[in-house]
Design an enzyme around this catalytic site. Structure first.
Site, short mmCIF file in Angstrom:
data_model
loop_
_atom_site.label_atom_id
_atom_site.label_comp_id
_atom_site.label_asym_id
_atom_site.label_seq_id
_atom_site.Cartn_x
_atom_site.Cartn_y
_atom_site.Cartn_z
N HIS A 256 68.56 94.93 62.35
CA HIS A 256 67.75 93.73 62.13
C HIS A 256 68.54 92.67 61.40
O HIS A 256 69.63 92.93 60.87
CB HIS A 256 66.47 94.08 61.35
CG HIS A 256 66.69 94.53 59.95
ND1 HIS A 256 66.86 93.67 58.89
CD2 HIS A 256 66.76 95.78 59.43
CE1 HIS A 256 67.02 94.37 57.78
NE2 HIS A 256 66.96 95.67 58.08
N CYS B 88 69.33 100.82 57.09
CA CYS B 88 69.31 99.99 58.29
C CYS B 88 70.69 99.39 58.56
O CYS B 88 71.57 99.44 57.72
CB CYS B 88 68.31 98.84 58.12
SG CYS B 88 66.58 99.36 58.16
#
Length: 145
Positions: A75, A94
């Site tokens: 992301h 992430c």
């Protein structure tokens, strides 16, 4: 760095940030499971509560592609993490990217596409944490109940 290969050819390279030692990114093959143009992340979704050292306020992230059930996504990194890209790891596991990199990833890849994570110093994603069976040898996979 993230190297993007399309049909075996290097197409793009992007600076990224991965998980910290306390919140590592797992190595091995991950598969894009679902995508959100924007979505809300909460610390509670990964087991944190207010007062925990790694707690963060609910936040909206852009161009998010889920790669594990445990909450790992590719992301757009938050504005405060942009300086970390290509320099050091600051995420909760992430893969954080620049706005341009995250949009490119989101627009180019989709559910079923494979992401290989390397060199994090941590083990592979568990088989039950998404499509982690890509990381399980056939002899072990075949012996699962």
């Amino acid at each position: 760095m993230m190297k993007v290969y399309i049909d075996g050819n290097l197409a793009e390279t992007f600076p990224i940030t991965l998980g910290t030692e306390e919140w590592p990114s797992t190595i091995g093959f991950h598969v894009v499971m679902e995508q959100y143009e924007s979505t809300r992340f909460t610390a509670e979704s990964i087991g944190l509560e207010p007062g925990d050292e790694a707690y963060y306020e609910p936040t909206v992230v852009n161009h998010a592609s889920r790669i594990s059930n445990g909450g790992a996504f590719v992301h757009e990194a938050l504005p405060a993490a942009q300086e970390a890209l290509g320099n050091f790891n600051v995420s909760h596991g992430c893969i954080g990217m620049s706005p341009e990199g995250a949009k490119y990833f989101y627009d180019t890849f989709g559910p079923g596409d494979v992401v290989e994570v390397r060199n994090t110093g941590y083990g592979p994603m568990f088989m039950w944490d998404g499509f982690g069976d890509w990381n399980t040898p056939w002899s072990e996979y075949n012996s699962q109940p």
